[in-house]
Design a protein around this motif. Structure first.
Motif, PDB file in Angstrom:
ATOM      1  N   PHE A   1      -9.881   5.981   2.501  1.00  0.00           N
ATOM      2  CA  PHE A   1      -9.638   4.557   2.341  1.00  0.00           C
ATOM      3  C   PHE A   1     -10.675   4.008   1.372  1.00  0.00           C
ATOM      4  O   PHE A   1     -11.793   4.526   1.285  1.00  0.00           O
ATOM      5  CB  PHE A   1      -9.740   3.842   3.683  1.00  0.00           C
TER       6      PHE A   1
ATOM      7  N   SER B   1       0.828  -1.204   0.000  1.00  0.00           N
ATOM      8  CA  SER B   1       0.000   0.000   0.000  1.00  0.00           C
ATOM      9  C   SER B   1       0.861   1.251   0.000  1.00  0.00           C
ATOM     10  O   SER B   1       2.003   1.241   0.479  1.00  0.00           O
ATOM     11  CB  SER B   1      -0.911   0.041   1.234  1.00  0.00           C
ATOM     12  N   THR B   2       0.270   2.318  -0.512  1.00  0.00           N
ATOM     13  CA  THR B   2       0.918   3.625  -0.493  1.00  0.00           C
ATOM     14  C   THR B   2      -0.130   4.680  -0.189  1.00  0.00           C
ATOM     15  O   THR B   2      -1.301   4.514  -0.559  1.00  0.00           O
ATOM     16  CB  THR B   2       1.607   3.927  -1.837  1.00  0.00           C
ATOM     17  N   CYS B   3       0.260   5.731   0.507  1.00  0.00           N
ATOM     18  CA  CYS B   3      -0.640   6.848   0.776  1.00  0.00           C
ATOM     19  C   CYS B   3      -0.201   8.030  -0.081  1.00  0.00           C
ATOM     20  O   CYS B   3       0.937   8.507   0.045  1.00  0.00           O
ATOM     21  CB  CYS B   3      -0.641   7.201   2.255  1.00  0.00           C
TER      22      CYS B   3
ATOM     23  N   CYS C   1      -5.186   6.498   0.377  1.00  0.00           N
ATOM     24  CA  CYS C   1      -4.371   5.305   0.602  1.00  0.00           C
ATOM     25  C   CYS C   1      -4.874   4.179  -0.295  1.00  0.00           C
ATOM     26  O   CYS C   1      -6.070   3.885  -0.330  1.00  0.00           O
ATOM     27  CB  CYS C   1      -4.420   4.891   2.063  1.00  0.00           C
TER      28      CYS C   1
ATOM     29  N   SER D   1       3.922   9.842  -3.115  1.00  0.00           N
ATOM     30  CA  SER D   1       3.677   9.040  -1.924  1.00  0.00           C
ATOM     31  C   SER D   1       4.309   9.685  -0.696  1.00  0.00           C
ATOM     32  O   SER D   1       5.419  10.223  -0.772  1.00  0.00           O
ATOM     33  CB  SER D   1       4.257   7.636  -2.111  1.00  0.00           C
TER      34      SER D   1
ATOM     35  N   SER E   1     -11.509   7.051  -4.298  1.00  0.00           N
ATOM     36  CA  SER E   1     -10.543   7.773  -3.471  1.00  0.00           C
ATOM     37  C   SER E   1      -9.748   8.761  -4.303  1.00  0.00           C
ATOM     38  O   SER E   1      -9.474   9.890  -3.873  1.00  0.00           O
ATOM     39  CB  SER E   1      -9.588   6.784  -2.790  1.00  0.00           C
TER      40      SER E   1
ATOM     41  N   PRO F   1      -2.721   0.160   5.034  1.00  0.00           N
ATOM     42  CA  PRO F   1      -2.364   1.556   5.334  1.00  0.00           C
ATOM     43  C   PRO F   1      -2.707   1.976   6.764  1.00  0.00           C
ATOM     44  O   PRO F   1      -1.974   2.776   7.361  1.00  0.00           O
ATOM     45  CB  PRO F   1      -3.141   2.364   4.295  1.00  0.00           C
TER      46      PRO F   1
ATOM     47  N   VAL G   1      -5.413  12.930   1.580  1.00  0.00           N
ATOM     48  CA  VAL G   1      -4.582  11.753   1.330  1.00  0.00           C
ATOM     49  C   VAL G   1      -5.475  10.628   0.827  1.00  0.00           C
ATOM     50  O   VAL G   1      -6.610  10.472   1.299  1.00  0.00           O
ATOM     51  CB  VAL G   1      -3.875  11.289   2.634  1.00  0.00           C
TER      52      VAL G   1
ATOM     53  N   VAL H   1      -8.113  11.451   5.400  1.00  0.00           N
ATOM     54  CA  VAL H   1      -7.485  10.332   4.690  1.00  0.00           C
ATOM     55  C   VAL H   1      -8.579   9.446   4.111  1.00  0.00           C
ATOM     56  O   VAL H   1      -9.459   8.973   4.846  1.00  0.00           O
ATOM     57  CB  VAL H   1      -6.583   9.513   5.631  1.00  0.00           C
TER      58      VAL H   1
END
Length: 306
Positions: A148, A124-126, A199, A224, A186, A160, A197, A146
């Motif tokens: 998801f 995973s990456t944010c 994720c 990222s 997202s 994440p 953000v 954030v």
């Protein structure tokens, strides 16, 4: 053949845990083999580009070729719906990432037919927009929103959340969490400035600049601010416990032959999700135990669902 979403899945507005903890299924015996019966496959939508090969359709075609059976694809809205379709014996198989597979297997009502272990790469990456003032996870504040993907998503939620936890950031205390309903949603929220953000899977940013509706950014438009650990299981093909024995045997033999390099282009994201590992047929449920520990970070107890 593509079917519509199953009407029996009307309670999907409930969360993943509530649905998976409910009592479903029946005590019916395993159905007698029917050599003409199609294989039914539940999936969430993957890609809407009419000019591109749909990996789900490609998967169905390849399974049909390997098994000699017709494959019917049943669209459902999210991971939880796939599990419920299996538990209620509406479909034969479903393609799932590690965490929802662990949720399913821990109900004791769904089997893992074939599993692909994870590799050592981050899953995973944010992401933030390139112009964002956030440069690292240390810059996240209680006001940071954030996004998801789905409460049962491995790369879009569990991993994440664990990453943020390791950085000392707890959901709804050190940042504001929002479920968008899918990875692509997202990105739309990020693009429109509704979240700070997003994720997601590390696979998604590799689609930048390809005019892919799943990742609507050009190269350099996002960056990222953090990456997660790897997963013990990348993806699994789950099966209804009452699937006919002949179908189970056909699929156990066919699926490893479907996910091979020569089919990589047509299978797209489905193939990439395998992370290049060798499949394990009929894996022991203990392979999913690490997910139980990680899920606890997200306040989801998957150790004794059922």
């Amino acid at each position: 053949m593509r079917s519509r979403a199953l009407p029996a899945l009307g309670l999907l507005g409930l969360g993943a845990t509530a649905l998976l903890a409910g009592c479903t299924g029946s005590a019916d015996a395993t159905p007698a083999p029917d050599p003409a019966a199609p294989i039914t496959f539940a999936t969430t939508p993957l890609g809407d580009d009419p000019a591109a090969t749909n990996p789900v359709e490609a998967f169905a075609d390849l399974v049909a070729k390997e098994t000699g059976r017709e494959v019917e694809v049943v669209d459902v809205p999210d991971y939880t719906a796939v599990v419920e379709a299996l538990r209620n014996h509406h479909v034969d198989i479903g393609f799932m990432s590690g965490f929802p597979s662990a949720l399913a297997v821990n109900t004791g009502e769904v089997d893992s037919l074939v599993a692909w272990p994870g590799n050592d790469d981050p899953v995973s990456t944010c992401l933030v927009l390139d112009g964002s003032p956030l440069r690292s996870l240390d810059d996240i504040t209680p006001e940071t929103v954030v996004a998801f993907a789905d409460p049962a998503s491995s790369s879009g939620y569990f991993m994440p959340v664990a990453m943020l936890h390791e950085a000392g950031l707890e959901k709804d205390t050190d940042y504001k969490a929002m479920f968008s309903g899918g990875h692509d949603m997202s990105f739309i929220a990020l693009k429109e400035g509704d979240v700070d953000v997003a994720c997601t899977s590390t696979i998604m940013p590799t689609m930048a600049g390809q005019d892919n509706g799943m990742f609507p950014f050009e190269k350099g438009e996002t960056r990222s601010i953090g990456e997660s650990a790897s997963m013990p299981v990348a993806v699994t093909v789950l099966a209804d416990q009452q699937i006919a024995d002949d179908k189970r045997e056909l699929l156990a033999e066919a699926l490893p032959n479907v996910f091979v390099e020569e089919n990589a282009e047509s299978l797209g994201a489905m193939f990439e999700a395998m992370q290049g590992t060798e499949p394990v047929v009929d894996p022991d449920p203990s392979i999913f135990q690490p997910f139980v520990d990680i899920a606890a970070i997200a306040d989801v107890d998957i150790s004794d669902l059922g």
